[in-house]
Design an enzyme around this catalytic site. Structure first.
Site, PDB file in Angstrom:
ATOM      1  N   ASP A  99       6.802 112.572  53.472  1.00 36.97           N
ATOM      2  CA  ASP A  99       8.230 112.825  53.760  1.00 36.97           C
ATOM      3  C   ASP A  99       9.097 111.622  53.371  1.00 36.97           C
ATOM      4  O   ASP A  99      10.312 111.751  53.226  1.00 36.97           O
ATOM      5  CB  ASP A  99       8.426 113.147  55.254  1.00 36.97           C
ATOM      6  CG  ASP A  99       7.891 112.063  56.174  1.00 36.97           C
ATOM      7  OD1 ASP A  99       6.912 111.378  55.797  1.00 36.97           O
ATOM      8  OD2 ASP A  99       8.446 111.892  57.277  1.00 36.97           O
ATOM      9  N   TYR A 156       6.929 102.134  49.427  1.00 35.72           N
ATOM     10  CA  TYR A 156       5.927 103.191  49.673  1.00 35.72           C
ATOM     11  C   TYR A 156       6.434 104.542  49.176  1.00 35.72           C
ATOM     12  O   TYR A 156       5.750 105.234  48.424  1.00 35.72           O
ATOM     13  CB  TYR A 156       5.615 103.232  51.177  1.00 35.72           C
ATOM     14  CG  TYR A 156       4.765 104.402  51.608  1.00 35.72           C
ATOM     15  CD1 TYR A 156       3.405 104.464  51.296  1.00 35.72           C
ATOM     16  CD2 TYR A 156       5.319 105.460  52.345  1.00 35.72           C
ATOM     17  CE1 TYR A 156       2.627 105.552  51.695  1.00 35.72           C
ATOM     18  CE2 TYR A 156       4.546 106.540  52.744  1.00 35.72           C
ATOM     19  CZ  TYR A 156       3.209 106.575  52.429  1.00 35.72           C
ATOM     20  OH  TYR A 156       2.440 107.658  52.824  1.00 35.72           O
ATOM     21  N   LYS A 160       4.931 106.702  45.991  1.00 36.50           N
ATOM     22  CA  LYS A 160       4.363 108.041  46.245  1.00 36.50           C
ATOM     23  C   LYS A 160       5.074 109.089  45.387  1.00 36.50           C
ATOM     24  O   LYS A 160       4.446 109.995  44.858  1.00 36.50           O
ATOM     25  CB  LYS A 160       4.458 108.400  47.734  1.00 36.50           C
ATOM     26  CG  LYS A 160       3.568 107.597  48.663  1.00 36.50           C
ATOM     27  CD  LYS A 160       2.075 107.806  48.436  1.00 36.50           C
ATOM     28  CE  LYS A 160       1.592 109.134  48.920  1.00 36.50           C
ATOM     29  NZ  LYS A 160       0.111 109.253  48.788  1.00 36.50           N
ATOM     30  N   TYR A 177      -2.128 103.768  49.533  1.00 38.09           N
ATOM     31  CA  TYR A 177      -1.673 102.536  50.184  1.00 38.09           C
ATOM     32  C   TYR A 177      -0.679 103.002  51.244  1.00 38.09           C
ATOM     33  O   TYR A 177       0.423 103.432  50.916  1.00 38.09           O
ATOM     34  CB  TYR A 177      -0.994 101.625  49.161  1.00 38.09           C
ATOM     35  CG  TYR A 177      -0.705 100.233  49.673  1.00 38.09           C
ATOM     36  CD1 TYR A 177      -1.501  99.153  49.284  1.00 38.09           C
ATOM     37  CD2 TYR A 177       0.348  99.998  50.552  1.00 38.09           C
ATOM     38  CE1 TYR A 177      -1.231  97.867  49.756  1.00 38.09           C
ATOM     39  CE2 TYR A 177       0.607  98.719  51.033  1.00 38.09           C
ATOM     40  CZ  TYR A 177      -0.190  97.657  50.623  1.00 38.09           C
ATOM     41  OH  TYR A 177       0.071  96.389  51.094  1.00 38.09           O
ATOM     42  N   THR A 178      -1.085 102.960  52.519  1.00 37.85           N
ATOM     43  CA  THR A 178      -0.268 103.597  53.566  1.00 37.85           C
ATOM     44  C   THR A 178       0.429 102.592  54.500  1.00 37.85           C
ATOM     45  O   THR A 178       1.099 103.013  55.440  1.00 37.85           O
ATOM     46  CB  THR A 178      -1.132 104.552  54.415  1.00 37.85           C
ATOM     47  OG1 THR A 178      -2.256 103.821  54.918  1.00 37.85           O
ATOM     48  CG2 THR A 178      -1.621 105.738  53.602  1.00 37.85           C
ATOM     49  N   TRP A 180       4.154 111.776  59.417  1.00 40.02           N
ATOM     50  CA  TRP A 180       3.772 111.298  60.753  1.00 40.02           C
ATOM     51  C   TRP A 180       2.320 111.687  61.073  1.00 40.02           C
ATOM     52  O   TRP A 180       2.041 112.299  62.113  1.00 40.02           O
ATOM     53  CB  TRP A 180       4.708 111.864  61.825  1.00 40.02           C
ATOM     54  CG  TRP A 180       6.148 111.500  61.729  1.00 40.02           C
ATOM     55  CD1 TRP A 180       6.850 111.103  60.628  1.00 40.02           C
ATOM     56  CD2 TRP A 180       7.104 111.536  62.802  1.00 40.02           C
ATOM     57  NE1 TRP A 180       8.158 110.891  60.951  1.00 40.02           N
ATOM     58  CE2 TRP A 180       8.351 111.146  62.272  1.00 40.02           C
ATOM     59  CE3 TRP A 180       7.034 111.864  64.148  1.00 40.02           C
ATOM     60  CZ2 TRP A 180       9.511 111.071  63.049  1.00 40.02           C
ATOM     61  CZ3 TRP A 180       8.184 111.802  64.931  1.00 40.02           C
ATOM     62  CH2 TRP A 180       9.400 111.401  64.381  1.00 40.02           C
ATOM     63  N   ASP A 196     -13.616 103.573  43.303  1.00 39.06           N
ATOM     64  CA  ASP A 196     -12.293 102.941  43.370  1.00 39.06           C
ATOM     65  C   ASP A 196     -11.369 103.734  42.446  1.00 39.06           C
ATOM     66  O   ASP A 196     -11.540 103.702  41.220  1.00 39.06           O
ATOM     67  CB  ASP A 196     -12.431 101.480  42.923  1.00 39.06           C
ATOM     68  CG  ASP A 196     -11.077 100.768  42.867  1.00 39.06           C
ATOM     69  OD1 ASP A 196     -10.039 101.425  43.105  1.00 39.06           O
ATOM     70  OD2 ASP A 196     -11.078  99.547  42.583  1.00 39.06           O
ATOM     71  N   ILE A 197     -10.407 104.452  43.025  1.00 43.51           N
ATOM     72  CA  ILE A 197      -9.588 105.335  42.180  1.00 43.51           C
ATOM     73  C   ILE A 197      -8.630 104.554  41.272  1.00 43.51           C
ATOM     74  O   ILE A 197      -7.979 105.136  40.416  1.00 43.51           O
ATOM     75  CB  ILE A 197      -8.827 106.416  43.003  1.00 43.51           C
ATOM     76  CG1 ILE A 197      -7.786 105.802  43.935  1.00 43.51           C
ATOM     77  CG2 ILE A 197      -9.806 107.322  43.742  1.00 43.51           C
ATOM     78  CD1 ILE A 197      -6.753 106.819  44.426  1.00 43.51           C
TER      79      ILE A 197
HETATM   80  N1  NAP Z   1      -0.420 107.955  57.701  1.00 42.21           N
HETATM   81  C1  NAP Z   1       0.729 108.620  57.717  1.00 42.21           C
HETATM   82  O1  NAP Z   1       1.505 108.594  58.687  1.00 42.21           O
HETATM   83  C2  NAP Z   1       1.115 109.465  56.526  1.00 42.21           C
HETATM   84  C3  NAP Z   1       2.358 110.125  56.539  1.00 42.21           C
HETATM   85  C4  NAP Z   1       2.711 110.899  55.444  1.00 42.21           C
HETATM   86  C5  NAP Z   1       1.839 111.010  54.369  1.00 42.21           C
HETATM   87  N2  NAP Z   1       0.660 110.354  54.372  1.00 42.21           N
HETATM   88  C6  NAP Z   1      -0.223 110.480  53.205  1.00 42.21           C
HETATM   89  O2  NAP Z   1      -1.388 111.169  53.620  1.00 42.21           O
HETATM   90  C7  NAP Z   1      -2.515 110.719  52.858  1.00 42.21           C
HETATM   91  C8  NAP Z   1      -3.644 110.347  53.795  1.00 42.21           C
HETATM   92  O3  NAP Z   1      -3.181 109.285  54.626  1.00 42.21           O
HETATM   93  P1  NAP Z   1      -4.136 108.606  55.731  1.00 42.21           P
HETATM   94  O4  NAP Z   1      -3.268 108.225  56.867  1.00 42.21           O
HETATM   95  O5  NAP Z   1      -5.359 109.443  55.946  1.00 42.21           O
HETATM   96  O6  NAP Z   1      -4.529 107.293  54.931  1.00 42.21           O
HETATM   97  P2  NAP Z   1      -5.502 106.115  55.401  1.00 42.21           P
HETATM   98  O7  NAP Z   1      -6.048 106.407  56.772  1.00 42.21           O
HETATM   99  O8  NAP Z   1      -4.784 104.840  55.151  1.00 42.21           O
HETATM  100  O9  NAP Z   1      -6.736 106.272  54.391  1.00 42.21           O
HETATM  101  C9  NAP Z   1      -6.658 105.916  53.051  1.00 42.21           C
HETATM  102  C10 NAP Z   1      -8.078 105.613  52.606  1.00 42.21           C
HETATM  103  O10 NAP Z   1      -8.053 105.281  51.213  1.00 42.21           O
HETATM  104  C11 NAP Z   1      -8.908 104.166  51.043  1.00 42.21           C
HETATM  105  N3  NAP Z   1      -8.616 103.424  49.813  1.00 42.21           N
HETATM  106  C12 NAP Z   1      -7.824 102.324  49.649  1.00 42.21           C
HETATM  107  N4  NAP Z   1      -7.846 101.910  48.375  1.00 42.21           N
HETATM  108  C13 NAP Z   1      -8.675 102.752  47.705  1.00 42.21           C
HETATM  109  C14 NAP Z   1      -9.116 102.826  46.362  1.00 42.21           C
HETATM  110  N5  NAP Z   1      -8.695 101.948  45.431  1.00 42.21           N
HETATM  111  N6  NAP Z   1      -9.970 103.820  46.015  1.00 42.21           N
HETATM  112  C15 NAP Z   1     -10.407 104.701  46.936  1.00 42.21           C
HETATM  113  N7  NAP Z   1     -10.031 104.682  48.230  1.00 42.21           N
HETATM  114  C16 NAP Z   1      -9.159 103.710  48.611  1.00 42.21           C
HETATM  115  C17 NAP Z   1      -8.654 103.344  52.276  1.00 42.21           C
HETATM  116  O11 NAP Z   1      -9.645 102.355  52.449  1.00 42.21           O
HETATM  117  P3  NAP Z   1      -9.233 100.985  53.221  1.00 42.21           P
HETATM  118  O12 NAP Z   1      -8.871 101.394  54.617  1.00 42.21           O
HETATM  119  O13 NAP Z   1     -10.488 100.176  53.112  1.00 42.21           O
HETATM  120  O14 NAP Z   1      -8.060 100.403  52.470  1.00 42.21           O
HETATM  121  C18 NAP Z   1      -8.697 104.429  53.343  1.00 42.21           C
HETATM  122  O15 NAP Z   1     -10.023 104.723  53.745  1.00 42.21           O
HETATM  123  C19 NAP Z   1      -1.984 109.603  51.966  1.00 42.21           C
HETATM  124  O16 NAP Z   1      -1.689 110.109  50.703  1.00 42.21           O
HETATM  125  C20 NAP Z   1      -0.699 109.167  52.632  1.00 42.21           C
HETATM  126  O17 NAP Z   1       0.227 108.621  51.723  1.00 42.21           O
HETATM  127  C21 NAP Z   1       0.270 109.587  55.421  1.00 42.21           C
END
Ligand code: NAP
Length: 287
Positions: free
Chosen positions: A103, A126, A130, A62-63, A151, A37-38
């Site tokens: 973004d 959010y 970030k 937290y996305t 995205w 847990d980070i």
């Molecule tokens: N998704 C987008 O469209 C998007 C766009 C721009 C940037 N980003 C960035 O890209 C990165 C990757 O996004 P993603 O879409 O791959 O995210 P994601 O699918 O939501 O995955 C995040 C992971 O982190 C886990 N997590 C939650 N709380 C945690 C904790 N305390 N310790 C360790 N792990 C934890 C989540 O578990 P649970 O599912 O159990 O909570 C999930 O497996 C993030 O930094 C995000 O901000 C995403």
């Protein structure tokens, strides 16, 4: 070299895991909240020190952009404070930290692609958390790379592509906003870029990464349906105010990728090419 991937069960973390087989020269630790847990500062420090980690790729976040408006404290802990714990632990061990950002740190009032030196001005919880995470990481870790992406979609987890595929098959009509402009990012391509950053050697700083090209969510949906041969659903364009969401989104968030391409000598595929690759993979999984 020992690589720790946090948030490893998410979209990007899963793509990192899938691609790791192509890079057997590294030793991997894939952890999600159950293993590490980070938000637990002590656990983060012990894990990184005891396993002598060289590079941390933080894919945890937290996305849920709309839910974040009602949960600012939890969102801040995960997107701001926790990357700070990783950064301090990395610094104490001489490790590098690759922190993924968004973004949504921009307000979207530009009409030119955003470069890394343009002033961020987030307009959602959010985006603010970030950005605070980015700043803390840069302050605490001398070997930090921030990659802002946009995205994001993947064959893993829930995302816009999968939702549009489902809705396209279920519905006869669908409204999608046409006045938010950006670029989709295939998480498999981003994972490849992260490996390129590691292989090249860490060059600290902020970088922008998405696929090439530009589109609206409406254009994106039309392309998803076309590539998946969905022709029974009529997609019509909506203004943002016709699709109310709790968190405001930037109207324009195209990222300029010149810096990452030049620094790490990478080529970036056009979003349509990558979308096709993802849909092909999804079809193979469904078979
Ligand atoms: N998704 C987008 O469209 C998007 C766009 C721009 C940037 N980003 C960035 O890209 C990165 C990757 O996004 P993603 O879409 O791959 O995210 P994601 O699918 O939501 O995955 C995040 C992971 O982190 C886990 N997590 C939650 N709380 C945690 C904790 N305390 N310790 C360790 N792990 C934890 C989540 O578990 P649970 O599912 O159990 O909570 C999930 O497996 C993030 O930094 C995000 O901000 C995403």
């Amino acid at each position: 070299m020992k690589i720790l991937v946090t948030g490893a069960n998410g979209q990007l973390g899963s793509e990192m895991r899938a691609l790791s087989t192509v890079y057997p020269q590294y030793e991997y630790y894939f952890t999600d909240v159950q293993e590490l847990d980070i938000c637990n500062e002590q656990a983060v420090h012990s894990f990184i020190r005891d396993n002598a980690i060289d590079v941390i790729v933080n894919c945890a976040a937290y996305t849920a952009v709309d839910k974040a408006e009602d949960n600012p404290d939890i969102c801040d802990k995960l997107n701001h404070m926790a990357p700070g714990y990783l950064a301090m632990a990395a610094e104490a061990c001489g490790a590098a930290l690759i922190q993924i950002s968004t973004d949504y740190v921009f307000d979207g009032t530009s009409y030119l692609p955003y470069t890394e030196d343009m002033l961020p001005c987030p307009n959602s919880v959010y985006g603010r958390t970030k950005l605070a995470g980015e700043q803390l990481v840069l302050q605490k870790c001398s070997r930090a790379v921030i990659i802002r992406t946009a995205w994001l979609y993947s064959v893993y987890g829930n995302n816009f592509v999968k939702t549009m595929l489902r809705l396209g098959r279920e519905r006869e009509t669908l409204g999608v906003v046409f006045d938010q402009i950006g670029t989709p990012t295939y998480a498999g391509d981003l994972a490849q870029t992260i490996f390129a950053v590691i292989a090249n050697g860490i060059v600290p700083g902020i970088y922008h990464y998405s696929n090439e090209g530009v589109c609206s969510w409406f254009d994106f949906t039309i392309a998803i349906h076309r590539m998946a041969n969905i022709c029974t659903c009529k997609v019509h364009p909506l203004h943002t105010n016709e699709y109310p969401a709790k968190a405001p989104r930037p109207h324009y968030s195209v990222l300029d990728k010149a810096k990452i391409k030049k620094t790490f000598n990478i080529e970036i595929p056009h979003w349509e090419e990558s979308l096709e690759a993802c849909i092909r993979r999804l079809n193979e999984i469904e078979k």
